[in-house]
Design a protein around this motif. Structure first.
Motif, PDB file in Angstrom:
ATOM      1  N   GLN A 262      45.023 -33.484 -18.610  1.00 53.56           N
ATOM      2  CA  GLN A 262      45.266 -34.294 -17.414  1.00 53.56           C
ATOM      3  C   GLN A 262      44.516 -35.620 -17.433  1.00 53.56           C
ATOM      4  OE1 GLN A 262      44.462 -30.820 -14.539  1.00 53.56           O
ATOM      5  NE2 GLN A 262      46.066 -31.995 -13.503  1.00 53.56           N
TER       6      GLN A 262
ATOM      7  N   GLU B 140      52.342 -24.427  -4.978  1.00 51.25           N
ATOM      8  CA  GLU B 140      51.256 -25.124  -5.674  1.00 51.25           C
ATOM      9  C   GLU B 140      51.564 -26.620  -5.762  1.00 51.25           C
ATOM     10  OE1 GLU B 140      50.079 -21.415  -8.698  1.00 51.25           O
ATOM     11  OE2 GLU B 140      50.175 -23.470  -9.477  1.00 51.25           O
ATOM     12  N   GLY B 141      50.532 -27.372  -6.084  1.00 49.95           N
ATOM     13  CA  GLY B 141      50.688 -28.795  -6.386  1.00 49.95           C
ATOM     14  C   GLY B 141      49.941 -29.025  -7.693  1.00 49.95           C
ATOM     15  N   CYS B 142      49.814 -30.274  -8.075  1.00 46.08           N
ATOM     16  CA  CYS B 142      49.095 -30.605  -9.303  1.00 46.08           C
ATOM     17  C   CYS B 142      48.683 -32.072  -9.239  1.00 46.08           C
ATOM     18  CB  CYS B 142      50.000 -30.370 -10.517  1.00 46.08           C
ATOM     19  SG  CYS B 142      49.215 -30.717 -12.104  1.00 46.08           S
ATOM     20  N   LEU B 143      47.447 -32.354  -9.643  1.00 48.88           N
ATOM     21  CA  LEU B 143      46.977 -33.745  -9.603  1.00 48.88           C
ATOM     22  C   LEU B 143      47.801 -34.634 -10.530  1.00 48.88           C
ATOM     23  CD1 LEU B 143      43.103 -33.217  -9.531  1.00 48.88           C
ATOM     24  CD2 LEU B 143      44.658 -33.610  -7.608  1.00 48.88           C
TER      25      LEU B 143
ATOM     26  N   HIS C 113      48.212 -25.695 -18.328  1.00 45.61           N
ATOM     27  CA  HIS C 113      48.110 -27.095 -18.770  1.00 45.61           C
ATOM     28  C   HIS C 113      47.788 -27.182 -20.260  1.00 45.61           C
ATOM     29  CE1 HIS C 113      48.624 -29.643 -15.281  1.00 45.61           C
ATOM     30  NE2 HIS C 113      47.706 -29.008 -14.576  1.00 45.61           N
TER      31      HIS C 113
ATOM     32  N   TYR D 291      42.983 -15.811  -5.668  1.00 45.28           N
ATOM     33  CA  TYR D 291      42.934 -17.266  -5.836  1.00 45.28           C
ATOM     34  C   TYR D 291      42.259 -17.730  -7.143  1.00 45.28           C
ATOM     35  CZ  TYR D 291      42.609 -22.164  -4.340  1.00 45.28           C
ATOM     36  OH  TYR D 291      42.708 -23.533  -4.262  1.00 45.28           O
TER      37      TYR D 291
ATOM     38  N   HIS E 207      46.778 -21.610 -13.667  1.00 40.70           N
ATOM     39  CA  HIS E 207      47.312 -22.974 -13.541  1.00 40.70           C
ATOM     40  C   HIS E 207      46.676 -23.881 -14.605  1.00 40.70           C
ATOM     41  CE1 HIS E 207      48.710 -26.583 -11.074  1.00 40.70           C
ATOM     42  NE2 HIS E 207      47.784 -27.120 -11.857  1.00 40.70           N
ATOM     43  N   GLU E 208      45.367 -23.725 -14.806  1.00 43.56           N
ATOM     44  CA  GLU E 208      44.672 -24.564 -15.800  1.00 43.56           C
ATOM     45  C   GLU E 208      45.060 -24.197 -17.224  1.00 43.56           C
ATOM     46  OE1 GLU E 208      43.595 -26.159 -12.518  1.00 43.56           O
ATOM     47  OE2 GLU E 208      43.491 -27.067 -14.510  1.00 43.56           O
TER      48      GLU E 208
ATOM     49  N   ARG F 169      41.725 -37.150  -5.041  1.00 43.01           N
ATOM     50  CA  ARG F 169      42.408 -36.000  -4.437  1.00 43.01           C
ATOM     51  C   ARG F 169      41.532 -34.806  -4.760  1.00 43.01           C
ATOM     52  NH1 ARG F 169      48.502 -35.050  -6.241  1.00 43.01           N
ATOM     53  NH2 ARG F 169      48.676 -33.779  -4.367  1.00 43.01           N
ATOM     54  N   ALA F 170      41.095 -34.076  -3.723  1.00 44.89           N
ATOM     55  CA  ALA F 170      40.219 -32.924  -3.952  1.00 44.89           C
ATOM     56  C   ALA F 170      40.930 -31.907  -4.852  1.00 44.89           C
ATOM     57  CB  ALA F 170      39.850 -32.279  -2.621  1.00 44.89           C
ATOM     58  N   GLY F 171      40.170 -31.382  -5.799  1.00 40.39           N
ATOM     59  CA  GLY F 171      40.767 -30.411  -6.719  1.00 40.39           C
ATOM     60  C   GLY F 171      39.860 -29.226  -6.994  1.00 40.39           C
ATOM     61  N   VAL F 172      40.485 -28.126  -7.406  1.00 39.17           N
ATOM     62  CA  VAL F 172      39.716 -26.924  -7.761  1.00 39.17           C
ATOM     63  C   VAL F 172      39.774 -26.659  -9.257  1.00 39.17           C
ATOM     64  CG1 VAL F 172      39.857 -25.764  -5.518  1.00 39.17           C
ATOM     65  CG2 VAL F 172      41.730 -25.478  -7.179  1.00 39.17           C
ATOM     66  N   GLY F 173      40.539 -27.480  -9.979  1.00 38.12           N
ATOM     67  CA  GLY F 173      40.604 -27.340 -11.433  1.00 38.12           C
ATOM     68  C   GLY F 173      41.028 -28.659 -12.038  1.00 38.12           C
TER      69      GLY F 173
HETATM   70  O1  LIG Z   1      45.322 -28.637 -12.913  1.00 41.22           O
HETATM   71  C1  LIG Z   1      44.640 -28.842 -11.903  1.00 41.22           C
HETATM   72  N1  LIG Z   1      45.131 -29.496 -10.855  1.00 41.22           N
HETATM   73  O2  LIG Z   1      46.327 -30.053 -10.964  1.00 41.22           O
HETATM   74  C2  LIG Z   1      44.460 -29.522  -9.568  1.00 41.22           C
HETATM   75  C3  LIG Z   1      45.104 -28.525  -8.614  1.00 41.22           C
HETATM   76  C4  LIG Z   1      44.854 -27.103  -9.082  1.00 41.22           C
HETATM   77  C5  LIG Z   1      45.310 -26.015  -8.087  1.00 41.22           C
HETATM   78  C6  LIG Z   1      46.783 -26.118  -7.636  1.00 41.22           C
HETATM   79  C7  LIG Z   1      47.193 -24.680  -7.324  1.00 41.22           C
HETATM   80  C8  LIG Z   1      46.253 -23.776  -8.042  1.00 41.22           C
HETATM   81  C9  LIG Z   1      45.216 -24.634  -8.727  1.00 41.22           C
HETATM   82  C10 LIG Z   1      44.507 -28.768  -7.250  1.00 41.22           C
HETATM   83  O3  LIG Z   1      43.334 -28.537  -7.059  1.00 41.22           O
HETATM   84  N2  LIG Z   1      45.288 -29.311  -6.261  1.00 41.22           N
HETATM   85  N3  LIG Z   1      46.606 -29.536  -6.496  1.00 41.22           N
HETATM   86  C11 LIG Z   1      47.233 -30.704  -5.847  1.00 41.22           C
HETATM   87  C12 LIG Z   1      46.664 -31.122  -4.554  1.00 41.22           C
HETATM   88  C13 LIG Z   1      45.773 -30.103  -3.978  1.00 41.22           C
HETATM   89  C14 LIG Z   1      44.728 -29.636  -4.956  1.00 41.22           C
HETATM   90  C15 LIG Z   1      43.967 -28.489  -4.341  1.00 41.22           C
HETATM   91  O4  LIG Z   1      44.420 -27.379  -4.353  1.00 41.22           O
HETATM   92  N4  LIG Z   1      42.769 -28.862  -3.856  1.00 41.22           N
HETATM   93  C16 LIG Z   1      41.858 -28.059  -3.219  1.00 41.22           C
HETATM   94  C17 LIG Z   1      42.124 -26.757  -2.807  1.00 41.22           C
HETATM   95  C18 LIG Z   1      41.094 -26.044  -2.179  1.00 41.22           C
HETATM   96  C19 LIG Z   1      39.875 -26.645  -1.985  1.00 41.22           C
HETATM   97  C20 LIG Z   1      39.689 -27.950  -2.418  1.00 41.22           C
HETATM   98  N5  LIG Z   1      40.678 -28.646  -3.026  1.00 41.22           N
END
Ligand SMILES: O=CN(O)C[C@@H](CC1CCCC1)C(=O)N1NCCC[C@H]1C(=O)Nc1ccccn1
Ligand code: NI
Length: 186
Positions: free
Chosen positions: A65, A111-114, A160, A149, A156-157, A56-60
């Motif tokens: 985790q 928001e979501g979270c991995l 955690h 953003y 968010h990080e 699942r693509a993530g930004v943090g």
């Molecule tokens: O603690 C860290 N996490 O739980 C990973 C989370 C962190 C973000 C959630 C909201 C703010 C920080 C994460 O990245 N997501 N949350 C779940 C699924 C989507 C994914 C996401 O936003 N992906 C994304 C967004 C833009 C570009 C590329 N990918």
């Protein structure tokens, strides 16, 4: 490389613990671990590799985790436009928010979270602007001002690392009610 099977899900107590401060210099294992935290984000943001490894693509990604209760998280906020440099990219260690705006910011789509497999709808009010102090893998201290953003992602990080999950901030009675003059974006 971390895969989805390595990501701990909500219900595991490690996600509700306060992570331990990291001592410097980092051991070679901790350096390798920090690299893997960032590698996950880089691979997951590459459409081909993301698909290839079923991520699942993530930004943090915060250490708890992947089951490691240490004050360490990778953040990779992509550029606004194609080909630009990332808005923020680093592994933040022992992060501290030293100042924060009175004004709140929240992602319009919530928001979501991995680590949370269920959808939890609602605004997650965070500070729209923060000054963040942290150490990088080399022990260098950084003090950065973030807004919108990148600020949301770092909060968010850091949550955690304190055993807090995004839905803890959602208003139970009125999930899409945000505090006065909250900046909604995304
Ligand atoms: O603690 C860290 N996490 O739980 C990973 C989370 C962190 C973000 C959630 C909201 C703010 C920080 C994460 O990245 N997501 N949350 C779940 C699924 C989507 C994914 C996401 O936003 N992906 C994304 C967004 C833009 C570009 C590329 N990918
Ligand atoms: Ni998360």
């Amino acid at each position: 490389m971390f895969l989805m099977k390595d990501i701990v899900r909500d219900g595991d107590p490690v996600l509700r613990k306060r992570a331990a401060k990291v001592e410097f210099p980092l051991t070679s294992e901790e350096k390798e671990f920090a690299h893997k935290l960032m590698e996950y984000l880089e691979v997951s943001q590459d459409p081909e590799l993301c698909k290839k490894y079923g991520l699942r693509a993530g930004v943090g990604l915060a250490a708890p985790q992947v089951g490691v209760s240490k004050q360490m998280a990778s953040v990779l906020v992509p550029a606004d436009e194609e080909g630009g440099k990332p808005q923020f990219k680093d592994v933040i260690i022992n992060p501290v928010i030293v100042s924060e705006s009175v004004q709140y910011g929240a992602l319009t789509e919530g928001e979501g979270c991995l680590s949370v497999d269920k959808d939890v709808p609602g605004y997650v009010p965070r500070h729209d602007r923060i000054t963040l102090k942290y150490q990088d893998v080399n022990g260098e201290t950084h003090k950065v001002r973030l807004k919108h953003y990148p600020a949301i992602v770092c909060q968010h990080e850091i949550d955690h690392l304190h055993g807090v999950l995004f839905y803890d901030h959602i208003n139970k009675e009125h999930p899409f009610k945000a505090p006065e003059d909250t900046v909604l974006f995304g």
